[in-house]
Design a protein around this motif. Structure first.
Motif, short mmCIF file in Angstrom:
data_model
loop_
_atom_site.label_atom_id
_atom_site.label_comp_id
_atom_site.label_asym_id
_atom_site.label_seq_id
_atom_site.Cartn_x
_atom_site.Cartn_y
_atom_site.Cartn_z
N CYS A 218 73.58 -37.09 1.85
CA CYS A 218 73.64 -37.95 0.65
C CYS A 218 74.46 -39.20 0.89
N ARG A 219 74.09 -40.24 0.15
CA ARG A 219 74.93 -41.43 0.06
C ARG A 219 75.93 -41.14 -1.05
N PHE A 220 77.19 -41.28 -0.72
CA PHE A 220 78.28 -40.93 -1.62
C PHE A 220 79.02 -42.21 -1.99
N ARG A 221 79.29 -42.38 -3.27
CA ARG A 221 80.08 -43.52 -3.74
C ARG A 221 81.14 -42.99 -4.69
N ALA A 222 82.34 -43.52 -4.56
CA ALA A 222 83.44 -43.08 -5.43
C ALA A 222 84.20 -44.28 -5.95
N THR A 223 84.61 -44.18 -7.20
CA THR A 223 85.48 -45.17 -7.83
C THR A 223 86.63 -44.40 -8.45
N THR A 224 87.86 -44.77 -8.10
CA THR A 224 89.00 -44.08 -8.67
C THR A 224 89.40 -44.76 -9.98
N LEU A 225 89.85 -43.96 -10.92
CA LEU A 225 90.37 -44.49 -12.18
C LEU A 225 91.89 -44.52 -12.15
N ALA A 226 92.46 -44.12 -10.99
CA ALA A 226 93.91 -44.07 -10.82
C ALA A 226 94.24 -44.48 -9.38
N PRO A 227 94.18 -45.79 -9.05
CA PRO A 227 94.39 -46.23 -7.66
C PRO A 227 95.70 -45.76 -7.02
N GLU A 228 96.74 -45.59 -7.80
CA GLU A 228 98.02 -45.15 -7.23
C GLU A 228 97.94 -43.69 -6.76
N ALA A 229 97.04 -42.91 -7.32
CA ALA A 229 96.80 -41.51 -6.93
C ALA A 229 95.30 -41.28 -7.01
N LEU B 88 90.23 -46.23 -1.19
CA LEU B 88 90.34 -45.97 -2.63
C LEU B 88 91.65 -46.54 -3.18
N ARG B 89 92.73 -46.38 -2.43
CA ARG B 89 94.02 -46.93 -2.86
C ARG B 89 93.99 -48.46 -2.88
N GLU B 90 93.40 -49.04 -1.83
CA GLU B 90 93.43 -50.50 -1.68
C GLU B 90 92.41 -51.22 -2.55
N THR B 91 91.20 -50.67 -2.67
CA THR B 91 90.13 -51.40 -3.37
C THR B 91 89.62 -50.69 -4.61
N GLY B 92 89.94 -49.41 -4.75
CA GLY B 92 89.46 -48.65 -5.90
C GLY B 92 88.10 -48.01 -5.70
N SER B 93 87.45 -48.28 -4.54
CA SER B 93 86.14 -47.67 -4.32
C SER B 93 85.94 -47.33 -2.84
N TYR B 94 84.99 -46.45 -2.60
CA TYR B 94 84.68 -46.00 -1.26
C TYR B 94 83.23 -45.52 -1.23
N THR B 95 82.54 -45.79 -0.11
CA THR B 95 81.15 -45.37 0.08
C THR B 95 80.97 -44.83 1.48
#
Length: 180
Positions: free
Chosen positions: A91-102, A69-76
């Motif tokens: 479940c298949r889980f997908r996440a996108t951060t709107l704050a890569p630094e945290a 998440l920090r490096e690419t902004g997303s994780y699955t």
């Protein structure tokens, strides 16, 4: 008008979507709420802890994917979450951060069920072992991670084999939609 359309699209989306801040639900659509047995209006303000079997599980899952998440902004990944009725959903889980630094400050996540069978009722230990099997860890590695003996992990795998009626534990994850 565009804001109303965006809100309508969010609420009616066929994919379960949730927005969290610091692991607390700020908004979710009806699909997400239904997937987990709730009403959408009951979830804002709730901790995501609600969907895990224990505090330990909730804390451990926090760090999975944090680096990506920090490096690419997303994780699955694929994971077990707890339905309101108490059974587990794979479940298949997908996440996108709107704050890569945290990354956990603000996340948009989606969940899609990948197990076509009925509800999966698993003990805490079975959930832990399945999660680590899904990360391709061996019995020995799982045992070390969970502070168990490899024999105990093999016993858990044996119970899962019997419950799911498969020949080997590696056949369980594909059955649930995991990597296998």
């Amino acid at each position: 008008m565009e804001t109303q359309l965006a809100l309508l699209a969010f609420n009616a989306a066929p994919v379960a979507i949730v927005l969290t801040e610091q692991r607390v639900i700020r908004a979710c659509n009806a699909t997400f709420a239904r997937l987990l047995g709730y009403r959408a209006e009951d979830l804002p303000g709730q901790s995501f802890r609600l969907f895990y079997g224990s505090d330990e599980e909730f804390e451990e899952i926090r760090d999975v994917g944090l680096t990506l998440l920090r490096e690419t902004g997303s994780y699955t990944d694929e994971r077990l979450v707890r339905h309101r009725a108490g059974h587990a959903l794979w479940c298949r889980f997908r996440a996108t951060t709107l704050a890569p630094e945290a990354p956990l400050d603000r996340l948009v996540m989606s969940f899609a069920p990948i197990h076509e069978g009925g509800p999966v009722s698993l003990s805490k230990r079975e959930r832990q072992v399945l999660e680590l099997m899904n990360r391709r860890l061996t019995s020995k590695e799982i045992a070390a991670r969970l502070h168990l003996s490899p024999r105990t992990v093999d016993d858990v795998r044996g119970r899962l084999i019997k419950r799911f009626g498969v020949r080997r534990s590696a056949d369980i994850l594909p059955m649930l939609g995991g990597r296998g």
